[in-house]
Design a protein around this motif. Sequence first.
Motif, PDB file in Angstrom:
ATOM      1  N   GLY A 117       0.830  -1.205   0.000  1.00  0.00           N
ATOM      2  CA  GLY A 117       0.000   0.000   0.000  1.00  0.00           C
ATOM      3  C   GLY A 117       0.863   1.254   0.000  1.00  0.00           C
ATOM      4  N   CYS A 118       0.222   2.387  -0.259  1.00  0.00           N
ATOM      5  CA  CYS A 118       0.943   3.659  -0.266  1.00  0.00           C
ATOM      6  C   CYS A 118       0.887   4.254   1.135  1.00  0.00           C
ATOM      7  N   GLU A 119       2.025   4.602   1.694  1.00  0.00           N
ATOM      8  CA  GLU A 119       2.039   5.118   3.063  1.00  0.00           C
ATOM      9  C   GLU A 119       1.967   6.632   3.137  1.00  0.00           C
ATOM     10  N   HIS A 120       2.340   7.306   2.052  1.00  0.00           N
ATOM     11  CA  HIS A 120       2.345   8.777   2.100  1.00  0.00           C
ATOM     12  C   HIS A 120       1.726   9.375   0.851  1.00  0.00           C
ATOM     13  N   GLY A 121       0.576   8.876   0.484  1.00  0.00           N
ATOM     14  CA  GLY A 121      -0.129   9.431  -0.666  1.00  0.00           C
ATOM     15  C   GLY A 121      -0.294   8.416  -1.778  1.00  0.00           C
ATOM     16  N   TRP A 122      -1.532   8.330  -2.264  1.00  0.00           N
ATOM     17  CA  TRP A 122      -1.911   7.414  -3.357  1.00  0.00           C
ATOM     18  C   TRP A 122      -2.242   8.297  -4.544  1.00  0.00           C
ATOM     19  N   TRP A 123      -1.688   8.000  -5.695  1.00  0.00           N
ATOM     20  CA  TRP A 123      -1.888   8.850  -6.877  1.00  0.00           C
ATOM     21  C   TRP A 123      -2.383   8.022  -8.048  1.00  0.00           C
ATOM     22  N   ARG A 124      -3.396   8.524  -8.737  1.00  0.00           N
ATOM     23  CA  ARG A 124      -3.815   7.895  -9.989  1.00  0.00           C
ATOM     24  C   ARG A 124      -3.597   8.932 -11.074  1.00  0.00           C
ATOM     25  N   ILE A 125      -2.695   8.608 -11.991  1.00  0.00           N
ATOM     26  CA  ILE A 125      -2.377   9.565 -13.046  1.00  0.00           C
ATOM     27  C   ILE A 125      -2.669   8.883 -14.376  1.00  0.00           C
ATOM     28  N   ASN A 126      -3.681   9.349 -15.059  1.00  0.00           N
ATOM     29  CA  ASN A 126      -4.135   8.717 -16.314  1.00  0.00           C
ATOM     30  C   ASN A 126      -4.216   7.192 -16.186  1.00  0.00           C
ATOM     31  N   GLU A 127      -4.892   6.748 -15.142  1.00  0.00           N
ATOM     32  CA  GLU A 127      -5.187   5.316 -14.916  1.00  0.00           C
ATOM     33  C   GLU A 127      -4.010   4.482 -14.439  1.00  0.00           C
ATOM     34  N   VAL A 128      -2.859   5.073 -14.192  1.00  0.00           N
ATOM     35  CA  VAL A 128      -1.751   4.304 -13.594  1.00  0.00           C
ATOM     36  C   VAL A 128      -1.641   4.745 -12.130  1.00  0.00           C
ATOM     37  N   ILE A 129      -1.437   3.766 -11.244  1.00  0.00           N
ATOM     38  CA  ILE A 129      -1.396   4.090  -9.813  1.00  0.00           C
ATOM     39  C   ILE A 129       0.057   4.230  -9.342  1.00  0.00           C
ATOM     40  N   TYR A 130       0.304   5.271  -8.580  1.00  0.00           N
ATOM     41  CA  TYR A 130       1.632   5.526  -8.016  1.00  0.00           C
ATOM     42  C   TYR A 130       1.501   5.738  -6.513  1.00  0.00           C
ATOM     43  N   CYS A 131       2.626   5.516  -5.808  1.00  0.00           N
ATOM     44  CA  CYS A 131       2.691   5.889  -4.399  1.00  0.00           C
ATOM     45  C   CYS A 131       3.691   7.026  -4.284  1.00  0.00           C
ATOM     46  N   GLY A 132       3.454   7.912  -3.346  1.00  0.00           N
ATOM     47  CA  GLY A 132       4.404   8.996  -3.098  1.00  0.00           C
ATOM     48  C   GLY A 132       5.188   8.724  -1.833  1.00  0.00           C
ATOM     49  N   ASP A 133       6.437   9.153  -1.810  1.00  0.00           N
ATOM     50  CA  ASP A 133       7.271   9.050  -0.618  1.00  0.00           C
ATOM     51  C   ASP A 133       8.058  10.340  -0.466  1.00  0.00           C
ATOM     52  N   TYR A 134       8.303  10.719   0.778  1.00  0.00           N
ATOM     53  CA  TYR A 134       9.131  11.908   1.020  1.00  0.00           C
ATOM     54  C   TYR A 134      10.597  11.543   0.815  1.00  0.00           C
ATOM     55  N   VAL A 135      11.333  12.410   0.168  1.00  0.00           N
ATOM     56  CA  VAL A 135      12.777  12.229  -0.016  1.00  0.00           C
ATOM     57  C   VAL A 135      13.451  13.568   0.297  1.00  0.00           C
ATOM     58  N   ASP A 136      14.792  13.576   0.315  1.00  0.00           N
ATOM     59  CA  ASP A 136      15.469  14.829   0.678  1.00  0.00           C
ATOM     60  C   ASP A 136      15.925  15.625  -0.541  1.00  0.00           C
ATOM     61  N   HIS A 137      15.233  15.470  -1.652  1.00  0.00           N
ATOM     62  CA  HIS A 137      15.611  16.248  -2.835  1.00  0.00           C
ATOM     63  C   HIS A 137      14.388  16.415  -3.729  1.00  0.00           C
ATOM     64  N   HIS A 138      14.509  17.264  -4.758  1.00  0.00           N
ATOM     65  CA  HIS A 138      13.339  17.420  -5.608  1.00  0.00           C
ATOM     66  C   HIS A 138      13.366  16.450  -6.787  1.00  0.00           C
ATOM     67  N   THR A 139      12.181  16.240  -7.354  1.00  0.00           N
ATOM     68  CA  THR A 139      12.038  15.302  -8.467  1.00  0.00           C
ATOM     69  C   THR A 139      11.062  15.935  -9.468  1.00  0.00           C
ATOM     70  N   VAL A 140      11.143  15.473 -10.696  1.00  0.00           N
ATOM     71  CA  VAL A 140      10.195  15.963 -11.708  1.00  0.00           C
ATOM     72  C   VAL A 140       9.442  14.755 -12.263  1.00  0.00           C
ATOM     73  N   PHE A 141       8.128  14.823 -12.242  1.00  0.00           N
ATOM     74  CA  PHE A 141       7.314  13.738 -12.782  1.00  0.00           C
ATOM     75  C   PHE A 141       6.664  14.251 -14.062  1.00  0.00           C
ATOM     76  N   ARG A 142       6.879  13.491 -15.165  1.00  0.00           N
ATOM     77  CA  ARG A 142       6.334  13.960 -16.448  1.00  0.00           C
ATOM     78  C   ARG A 142       5.255  13.010 -16.955  1.00  0.00           C
ATOM     79  N   VAL A 143       4.209  13.560 -17.471  1.00  0.00           N
ATOM     80  CA  VAL A 143       3.151  12.751 -18.071  1.00  0.00           C
ATOM     81  C   VAL A 143       3.129  13.097 -19.558  1.00  0.00           C
TER      82      VAL A 143
END
Length: 744
Positions: free
Chosen positions: A332-358
Amino acid sequence: MWTLLWLFIFQRESNNGVYFAGMFRIANFEFIPEYRHTDSTEFLSMATKIANVVNDVYRKSPVSKLYQQSVISDISTNNKGGLLVHFWMVFVVTSMNSHSLCEECVGAILRDSVHTSLLNRSSVGFLLSLPVDIDSIVVNAALRSEYTGTDAKCVDDLYAGRPGTRLPLHVSVPQGGLLCHVKLSTTPGYLARLTIASFAIEPTACVSSSLTVYDSLIPLRTKVLYKVCDPVNSASNFSLVSTGNVMFLSFSLGQGSKMFIGYFEAITEKSCSSALITLGQSASEGVITSPHHPSFFPPQCDCTWEFQTPDGSLGVALTFHNYMLTEKGLRGCEHGWWRINEVIYCGDYVDHHTVFRVAHPRTEIEFRCSSKFSDPPLSAEYRSYNISEPCADGHFLCSTGLCVSAERRCDGVDDCLDESDEVYCSKPPCDGFAQQHPDYACNGVRDCEDGSDEANCTQEVPCTPISYRCRNGKCIRKRNAECDGVPDCADKSDESHCACGRPAPVRARVVGGSEAQEGEWPWQVSMHFAGTFYCGASVIAADWLLSAAHCFSRDRLSDPQQWKAHLGMRSQGTAKFVVGIRRIVVHEFYSARNFDYDIALLQLSSPWPLALSSHIQPICLPPSSQAVPAGHNCWVTGWGSKAEEDKDLPQILQKAEVQVISQTVCKGRYSPVSPRMLCAGVMTGERDACRGDSGGPLSCREPSGGHWFLTGIVSWGAGCGRPNLPGVYTRVSKFAAWIREHIP
Ligand code: 4AZ
């Protein structure tokens, strides 16, 4: 009158009382402001009516003989309307029949009594005469001490009305030893926001002092919004928001002076979703945020955003500051559940930035809060991007989604923040480049025949994560300067804290290991949970151990009182020193999904006695610059299984020599491997860590000075001792600053 009645009930049911706290929603009843006052005739009449129904249900249930009484403590409402009833239930048991009162059983009686009509598709049914929402029923086992108005020495009740007024909330106790309960409520339709400006307590992992914030009006375990165990000051202040119009604060204030300063207010519930966002082509077009940003967001929420770019060649890029999305696996997702155009992702906190592209011109994003407690605020900047060329010319696309200058690829610096620019790199020629390349220069290994890569290493350079920082703030190129027997810093500080990593001389001298000698690994600790061996750990100071977060992260495992550390031990049961744990500090970014940030600090209840120093010694902590070249031999130790299929654990501490494996090879075997992980093993699989070794040390000896360093912490791996599947360890050098922050 109610208080008096409670006291009467609870005193009579002193020792063998079993208590439950609960909540349910009565639909179709209108909330009136008088219900806020528990001494009003309106409240008393409604509470009596509800209590009679609950009494009838339990007096006709299989536990009727044990059932004593229900007390309605509060009536509030929420955005679904109707009445939210908070109640206590008291049962009286003897040792013979106490087993029939499980939490699920008591809750099930209430749930089973709600007769829902099959025709009506809503969740509302009838509890005798009351229309009750079956999905709203919560029943939790409670402690007698949790009752409002019984053990609490200070109680308060604040009403914030409408947005615009901040009610100050100060709790100050000179001596401590106090339990305080505060109820917060706002006008129905608004939410309650608590800002914690400062909280002066000792950090004891909530053992002696804590503040628990509930999303209800009574302390319901399953409605905890947040638990504050550490001091809060102006730099770390934060706000919490309820999901309804109420909150309950339970302060447990241990001995000594304690002070809480904060304020409480009503806020308007705003939708976190937005109408269709049409993107242009500019750099940053706006931000999406978690609900109530910049407050923490509650465990339940649902937000949706839709994006449309001008044409099919443009997609949507989201830049997160310290958060990362990865496709959801089985967990399961512990820090946020995401559905982006029908694909499921989990979010996690990290110590840097990231870029998510659709890579799609039209994107629908749904975000659901999915954490156990409130989580820190999240935000992501959005903009459109060119699908066929996500990064500008001359740039490299990292797996983190960042774009870095192509020249930075294979330069030995982790520019991508997940090392994706530093894998599959060939060794640079020795005609100049290697002398400067961080993977080769001044790492203690002669990579060039003429030794030029190891020359001029005490030269002062600007400070970077891979230069060694002397105590005078100056940095030198030699990465492993610490305790190598040679004073390298001008102030000799690199050799001034070296009372570590020195085992007593032993006469001689896991999977595929051999028995360790007495005193050979004096930093090795055996961690016992509820009396049973569970994990390893390492001594790093007089009263601190370092271990793996995954040994301590689940419910009961996070309770320091359940743990004992066995120090100075070779054969199980013969420890020279057994001690309790005062505090467990699990890394705030630890992810149970991918074992990133798998590190935890454990503070002992008392330091180990110096008289035992021939058996107990700290291991040296690597500086952040530490280089561990592939092929370096290290040792893994522990009382874990000797083979993957073994059920029994060895009595005697086992040791096995393993080799550090390059990050490129490691990433080729497993995914994902973060920069905070390190692989070690032998490719034949003969020697490895296994179940039970977790949390224990990967000890590496500094070749010239002879001191041992805690280079890794046993973390995970696919099985044990399988060919080409090495053990994965937490890379301790990445946590030098984090450890320093927590250990005085
Ligand atoms: C474990 O379950 C475990 N082979 C620890 C290390 C490894 C595998 C499993 C590495 O604690």
